[in-house]
Design an enzyme around this catalytic site. Structure first.
Site, PDB file in Angstrom:
ATOM      1  N   CYS A   1       0.826  -1.193   0.000  1.00 29.65           N
ATOM      2  CA  CYS A   1       0.000   0.000   0.000  1.00 29.65           C
ATOM      3  C   CYS A   1       0.866   1.251   0.000  1.00 29.65           C
ATOM      4  O   CYS A   1       2.094   1.182  -0.040  1.00 29.65           O
ATOM      5  CB  CYS A   1      -0.893   0.010   1.241  1.00 29.65           C
ATOM      6  SG  CYS A   1      -1.834  -1.511   1.493  1.00 29.65           S
TER       7      CYS A   1
ATOM      8  N   ASP B   1      -3.493  -8.813   8.307  1.00 30.13           N
ATOM      9  CA  ASP B   1      -2.381  -8.580   9.223  1.00 30.13           C
ATOM     10  C   ASP B   1      -2.425  -7.169   9.795  1.00 30.13           C
ATOM     11  O   ASP B   1      -1.809  -6.897  10.827  1.00 30.13           O
ATOM     12  CB  ASP B   1      -1.041  -8.867   8.550  1.00 30.13           C
ATOM     13  CG  ASP B   1      -0.871  -8.139   7.232  1.00 30.13           C
ATOM     14  OD1 ASP B   1      -1.855  -7.582   6.706  1.00 30.13           O
ATOM     15  OD2 ASP B   1       0.254  -8.133   6.684  1.00 30.13           O
TER      16      ASP B   1
END
Length: 616
Positions: A2, A108
């Site tokens: 990201c 996560d």
């Protein structure tokens, strides 16, 4: 993978003050500037003095991993924006199971956030993965970066604001103007495409150090405090294991790292050059896919079968060895090629991706190849970092390079400054800057009294490789892949491998004069002999004389039209350089950047100066 960005306003509560709309627009601009890192989803979050932005490349928990993410535990509430992958999420989830926590997702991201809420910052050292994240809790902002520095994170701070982003462009999108100073030019000319850890090259832009987290807090008087904390560093210690035990444990670490990094909710692939490193990764991945066929990709240049010139650094082409490996592991393989125009076009996009001059066509071609791979697969495993850790480069083996009292991959400063005007060279005093950077770095390394002079020298060179050369290649891989919407994982950069192999003596790393003997031992059950004992060959580059000719024409045209470039480049020197034959066997950076790459680097500098309105 990201992109993250955000701000911490030191004076204005974002909801109470007049500046809400302005700050919201700034945050949206930051998010949009790094959208390439996360094309699947994006969001902003504002609270108190803080704004967080996130762009998402969806790899795990496609539906549930939306960010920024907020969770509560035991009266505490925190919000995270996170870039990376956590490879020991299952173990951490088990540790959290003893607490009253109801996990809502399989991402996560949620595990990292709850780990922070339960255990605090001391848990960061236990994360196994590649990450850069920001956590905001009760007017307190924390930024952290993974042990090795695989994922990037930059920040800017003055008396009014703290601004951060995955890439410098995110900080500029907030409204911070890009500027250069003396050190900026010394980094670009004297050290580039490497740079000093922590130095963001642009004036007042800093890079969060690997294995560190910073904490920003405002007190009741609205004074800001910033503390920098190290949660992991590479340390020296006496190696106790014999050779057999060293091989066994190294094998375990390599296999475990690769298996962990196969985690994904979408298909994965590998880059396969036919060299030892990428072939080992590909073979282990293939062995663990069970009934599935692994997709692999290799890279070369159009007509390289005609123009290739063997030299001391690059003795063979990759293609014959790729053919051997694809048959050996039965992968679904694609041979990708880059032509001259592809490479030229991506020269400037590579600057856009990196926000500064980079590894010239070595980087532009990688950018092009990542773009092609991303059309078919969004996660790849690579063989990066093995040579730095296991001693594969020539400067570990050639006495004249090993004994250089400077960076062994870049010891000829004259080659770097040849095209510059004399007054500009004198003003920068690059020799002293490079010398100080080198000495500061080697002085950070811990040396052992038990080691002899040669072993100490190799420890120093290994330290420099990990802190400098490896970071350059990791940065290249991150920017090229993320600019293309591709997540590239680097299993050899697992911090457990680094801290163990760093302390293995050279007699084991080059056992019976076998280069990278520990990797060879690991590869014996995964690779054919032709691959296992292949001489190291670096990332390919084009040898097409038409490419060199095109570069020469372009750089002269750029010089004529770019007044900023004219202030630093000597016209006569440039014209002579363009018209002279280029020596591909005498690189000025590593094994990859020789004469043509110097021209490409000058082109990138010219484009960079115009794009950001930069001046010497």
């Amino acid at each position: 993978m990201c992109g993250i960005a955000g701000f911490y306003q030191l004076k204005h509560d974002v909801f109470k003050d007049y500046s809400f709309k302005l700050l919201r627009n700034k945050l949206i601009n930051m998010k949009n500037s790094i959208k390439h890192r996360g094309p699947n989803d994006d969001e902003i979050y504002m609270e108190g003095f803080c704004g967080l932005a996130h762009t998402r490349l969806s790899i795990r928990d496609i539906k549930g991993g939306h960010q920024p993410m907020t969770r509560r535990y035991n009266g505490k509430r925190a919000t995270i924006c996170y870039n990376g992958e956590l490879y020991n999420a299952s173990e951490l989830k088990y540790r959290l199971s003893s607490y009253d926590i109801d996990l809502r997702t399989t991402s996560d991201t949620e595990i990292i956030l709850y780990c922070y809420l339960v255990f605090g910052t001391k848990i960061f050292k236990d994360f196994n993965g590649i990450f850069a994240f920001a956590i905001y809790e009760n007017n307190h902002l924390i930024l952290a970066r993974d042990h090795v520095g695989v994922k990037p994170l930059y920040y800017y701070m003055d008396s009014k604001q703290f601004v951060f982003a995955s890439e410098p462009k995110g900080i500029f999108a907030y409204g911070i103007k890009p500027k250069l100073n003396h050190d900026s030019w010394c980094e670009i000319i004297g050290l580039g495409p490497a740079h000093t850890l922590g130095n963001g090259v642009f004036e007042s832009i800093k890079e969060l150090l690997p294995g560190h987290f910073i904490s920003i807090t405002i007190n009741d008087e609205r004074d800001v405090t910033l503390s920098d904390n190290c949660f992991w560093k590479l340390t020296s210690k006496v190696h106790q294991d014999d050779y057999a035990s060293t091989v066994e444990y190294t094998n375990y670490l390599i296999e475990d790292s690769i298996k962990r990094q196969m985690v994904s909710d979408i298909p994965i692939c590998t880059f396969l050059s036919g060299g030892l490193d990428s072939s080992l990764v590909s073979s282990i991945v293939s062995n663990n896919l069970k009934d599935k066929q692994l997709n692999t990709y290799s890279f070369d240049f159009v007509n390289n079968d005609i123009h290739f010139k063997a030299n001391s650094f690059q003795s063979t082409r990759d293609r014959p060895f790729v053919d051997i490996m694809t048959k050996y592991i039965n992968s679904n393989h694609k041979y990708l090629e880059c032509n001259n125009q592809n490479q030229i076009d991506c020269l400037f996009e590579a600057v856009d991706a990196r926000d500064m001059p980079c590894m010239a066509d070595v980087e532009s071609s990688m950018l092009y190849f990542c773009r092609l791979v991303s059309r078919e697969c969004k996660v790849t495993l690579t063989g990066e970092c093995a040579d730095e850790i296991f001693g594969g480069y020539p400067w570990f083996h050639r006495t004249e390079m090993l004994n250089q009292n400077t960076f062994p991959w870049s010891y000829d400063i004259d080659a770097r400054t040849y095209l510059l005007k004399k007054d500009f060279i004198d003003e920068l005093n690059i020799n002293d800057y490079v010398k100080n950077a080198y000495e500061d770095s080697v002085n950070e390394c811990e040396y052992l009294s038990e080691e002899n002079e040669t072993e100490t020298l190799r420890r120093k060179v290994t330290w420099l490789n990990i802190k400098w050369f490896m970071m350059t290649l990791l940065t290249r891989m991150d920017r090229c892949s993320m600019f293309s919407g591709l997540e590239a994982r680097v299993p050899f950069a697992d911090y457990r491998i680094l801290e163990y192999v760093f302390n293995v003596p050279w007699k084991y790393k080059c056992y019976n004069n076998q280069t990278k003997s520990l990797l060879v031992e690991c590869g014996k059950k995964y690779l054919p002999n032709e691959i296992l004992y292949r001489k190291k060959t670096p990332y390919p580059k084009t040898y097409d004389p038409d490419y060199e000719k095109l570069l020469g024409e372009m750089v002269l045209e750029e010089y004529r039209s770019n007044s900023s470039l004219q202030t630093i480049i000597d016209k006569e020197k440039l014209e002579n350089f363009v018209s002279s034959p280029k020596d591909y066997g005498k690189p000025w950076y590593g094994q990859l950047m020789a004469g043509p790459q110097m021209l490409a680097y000058v082109l990138q500098i010219g484009y960079w100066m115009k794009k950001y309105a930069l001046h010497p």
